[in-house]
Design an enzyme around this catalytic site. Sequence first.
Site, PDB file in Angstrom:
ATOM      1  N   HIS A  94       0.498  -1.637  -0.352  1.00 20.19           N
ATOM      2  CA  HIS A  94      -0.405   0.368   0.618  1.00 20.19           C
ATOM      3  C   HIS A  94       0.988   1.542   0.626  1.00 20.19           C
ATOM      4  O   HIS A  94       0.328   2.822  -0.668  1.00 20.19           O
ATOM      5  CB  HIS A  94      -0.696   0.188   1.203  1.00 20.19           C
ATOM      6  CG  HIS A  94      -1.951  -0.593   1.308  1.00 20.19           C
ATOM      7  ND1 HIS A  94      -3.501  -0.890   0.648  1.00 20.19           N
ATOM      8  CD2 HIS A  94      -2.173  -2.404   1.876  1.00 20.19           C
ATOM      9  CE1 HIS A  94      -3.679  -2.204   0.445  1.00 20.19           C
ATOM     10  NE2 HIS A  94      -2.939  -2.921   1.456  1.00 20.19           N
TER      11      HIS A  94
ATOM     12  N   ASP B 194       2.757  -6.171   2.290  1.00 21.58           N
ATOM     13  CA  ASP B 194       1.038  -5.675   2.907  1.00 21.58           C
ATOM     14  C   ASP B 194       1.315  -4.338   3.338  1.00 21.58           C
ATOM     15  O   ASP B 194       0.684  -3.662   4.936  1.00 21.58           O
ATOM     16  CB  ASP B 194       0.577  -6.362   3.629  1.00 21.58           C
ATOM     17  CG  ASP B 194      -0.976  -6.164   3.381  1.00 21.58           C
ATOM     18  OD1 ASP B 194      -1.351  -4.844   2.966  1.00 21.58           O
ATOM     19  OD2 ASP B 194      -1.563  -6.660   4.437  1.00 21.58           O
TER      20      ASP B 194
ATOM     21  N   LEU C 208      -4.321  -5.535  13.290  1.00 25.39           N
ATOM     22  CA  LEU C 208      -3.265  -5.457  12.629  1.00 25.39           C
ATOM     23  C   LEU C 208      -4.068  -4.647  11.325  1.00 25.39           C
ATOM     24  O   LEU C 208      -4.749  -5.143  10.481  1.00 25.39           O
ATOM     25  CB  LEU C 208      -2.480  -6.763  12.356  1.00 25.39           C
ATOM     26  CG  LEU C 208      -2.388  -6.527  13.441  1.00 25.39           C
ATOM     27  CD1 LEU C 208      -1.253  -8.479  13.129  1.00 25.39           C
ATOM     28  CD2 LEU C 208      -0.662  -6.406  13.903  1.00 25.39           C
TER      29      LEU C 208
END
Length: 398
Positions: A73, A287, A320
């Site tokens: 991201h 991620d 998370l």
Amino acid sequence: MKKVYSKPVILRNVYIYAEDRDFEDGYIILNNGIIQEIGEMVSLKEEDILDFEDILVPPKCKLLPGMIDIHIHGVAGADTMDASFEAIHTMATSLPKEGTTSFLTTTITQSPAAIENALKNISSYIENQDDRKAEVLGVHLEGPFISAKRAGAQPIEYIQNPNLHTFQNWQRLSNNNIKLVTLAPEINGAIEFTQYLVNHGVIVSLGHSDANYEEVNKAIQAGASHVTHLFNAMSGIHHREPGLTGSALLQDALFIEIIADGKHVHPEMIRLAYMNKTKDKIILITDSIRAKGLKPGLFDLGGQTVAVDETKATLQDGTLAGSILSMEKAVQNFQKYTDCSIRDIIQMTSTNPAKQLNIYNRKGSIAKGKDADVIVMNQNLEVLMTFCRGHLAYAKGY
């Protein structure tokens, strides 16, 4: 530091993990963005070196193909959803530091307008990107076609069922750069949507899902071939219902992503996945969010406040929220947890993602004629140099 060379580049006296063999004391020539030649030093004449830009490699180093992060991201204060050229530029500039030479910019479940702005921006960036930085290969659309029950850090208010018209519009805005879509196979319309995506060359990844074994099988039959961050935000294993997690471990048709930060998945569960799926079906990802590479603090992720310390990122309720993991650290952790080989690492960080994205003809291994995306690592698997299409994009200490 990002120098443009007037002559072909040569790296020598390095252990090269080439596509079909190892070169224990090898050399490689990078020219015009591709790998021109690979060989053993014994076959190279000293006078030949004068024809090249000779870049000194520290002793006892390894040369590996550049890593491909298909689920990221953000990094260094930038996020895909910022929808600015500068944000993607920052990501592409920062990622070579961790050995990443290409990546899929990853969206998050958000308002249609926010997703559309991000897609238009990525399309524009790809048309004008700098080959001296990590290459944007396209978009990983993570949501909004997911399960509210397994939303994780995805904003629930923007979750929706698959909508073909919406996706077609988004794909048009992205200039056909959406390469991978994470969806929940059990939600209304998901199987038909999966068939459409697969028929149009888009990878379908099962994730943020509460699917049972039967629903996963239907998705596989429709063409799904991937699982988003295994173990996280999905139905777990039960002895009377394998869920998405058990199905992913059992079904050879599915590649799995793993976040090897030691927080998202217990090291022993990573070892279990490695034993079941082997190097051939695992893809290491980060991620990571914009906080990666920055000091601990509060950050934004999809309009949500995320608290970041030295090891993890969480929402206010403790969920998370992405990671601050680098690909370099993922590799080090995975080898520590599993005792896997360097060849296995290459498979899981470069070869597998390249094959999934159907770009193995130009990336994913060190071979003559492929893109000159290579990394120099030391004995501790620390990245010392990264070359993006033949350009030195990162050198440790500079």
